[in-house]
Design an enzyme around this catalytic site. Structure first.
Site, PDB file in Angstrom:
ATOM      1  N   GLU A  76       8.016  -5.063   7.882  1.00  0.00           N
ATOM      2  CA  GLU A  76       8.798  -4.095   7.724  1.00  0.00           C
ATOM      3  C   GLU A  76       9.221  -3.215   8.826  1.00  0.00           C
ATOM      4  OE1 GLU A  76       9.026  -3.494   2.958  1.00  0.00           O
ATOM      5  OE2 GLU A  76       6.983  -3.357   3.896  1.00  0.00           O
ATOM      6  N   ASP A  85      15.509  -8.623  -7.125  1.00  0.00           N
ATOM      7  CA  ASP A  85      14.418  -7.498  -7.352  1.00  0.00           C
ATOM      8  C   ASP A  85      14.408  -6.962  -8.784  1.00  0.00           C
ATOM      9  OD1 ASP A  85      13.714  -7.792  -4.672  1.00  0.00           O
ATOM     10  OD2 ASP A  85      15.529  -6.400  -4.083  1.00  0.00           O
TER      11      ASP A  85
END
Length: 247
Positions: free
Chosen positions: A8, A128
């Site tokens: 990330e 998600d």
């Protein structure tokens, strides 16, 4: 089962987030290119890269992301801010192996279906989940979709995979996360990639025996060194061989 070592990026640096909180990143003092090169040398087949600046709506990491895609010796599954046809096709043209789409799928499902058909095996759906609903906008907005309904809405779409993340459960509540991800894997016709589940070797062993789990994103455990990529790849491969013997 494919292990996706996961990076990330925020402000050009490697970070990990707690429940997606962009304002409180854990910073890792590593070189992105050396890290990716090490993953390729260890035998990774893919890597997953999330541009957190793009999630927040800025383009500060764009050049770095492009360089990683170009220099990586393995294909890159790219996520973060993929909210328009132009951006998705831009990154496909730049060489991303796959593009992960979440928010756009909730807002414009017909466009995402079209993109998946135009780019077979290159589009990944992101699911998600928080409090029984699919989240969008980098986990900041709750949609009207349940995860099951969201998956059903794309039942016949040729996605490469579906990435499932259980935001509800704490990082350490792996049993709860496995329950949700296993249930959605059983519900889906498309192979599922588990996200946010792997703390160590035992979690990979358990995931490998869940039907329709095709992969796992592994990031924090690698940076914390609670798991080596070599061990993760070995466990996933040996577990797959044992599963195949019983089928």
């Amino acid at each position: 089962m494919i292990i996706y070592p996961t990076m990330e990026l925020q402000n050009g640096r490697c970070v990990t987030l707690e429940r997606g909180r962009l304002d409180a990143p854990m910073l890792w003092h590593v070189d992105p290119f050396e890290t990716v090169s090490g993953w390729a040398s260890a035998g990774a087949e893919w890597m997953h890269l999330t541009d957190l600046d793009a999630v927040a709506g800025t383009s500060g990491n764009a050049e770095l992301v492009e360089q990683i895609i170009r220099k990586a010796e393995i294909p890159v599954q790219l996520a973060g801010g993929m909210r328009s046809r132009e951006r998705i096709e831009h990154w496909i043209d730049k060489g991303a192996g796959r593009i992960v789409i979440g928010t756009l799928a909730a807002r414009d499902p017909e466009l995402v279906k079209e993109l998946a058909k135009r780019h077979p095996d290159q589009i990944v759906l992101s699911v998600d989940v928080w409090q029984g609903h699919v989240m969008t906008d980098g986990w900041r907005s709750q949609s009207a979709y349940t995860p099951e309904a969201f998956i059903d809405a794309f039942a016949d779409v040729p996605f490469a995979a579906i990435v499932v993340t259980d935001i509800d459960s704490d990082v350490e509540e792996v049993e709860a996360k496995l329950g949700l991800i296993s249930g959605l894997a059983a519900h889906s016709r498309t192979p599922v990639i588990a996200s946010g589940v792997v703390r160590g070797a035992d979690d990979i062993s358990r995931l490998a025996y869940v039907p329709n789990i095709a992969g796992a994103l592994v990031g924090r455990a690698l940076f914390r060194k609670s798991l080596s990529l070599e061990d993760a790849l070995s466990i996933a491969a040996s577990a797959h061989e044992r599963v195949a013997q019983f089928q």
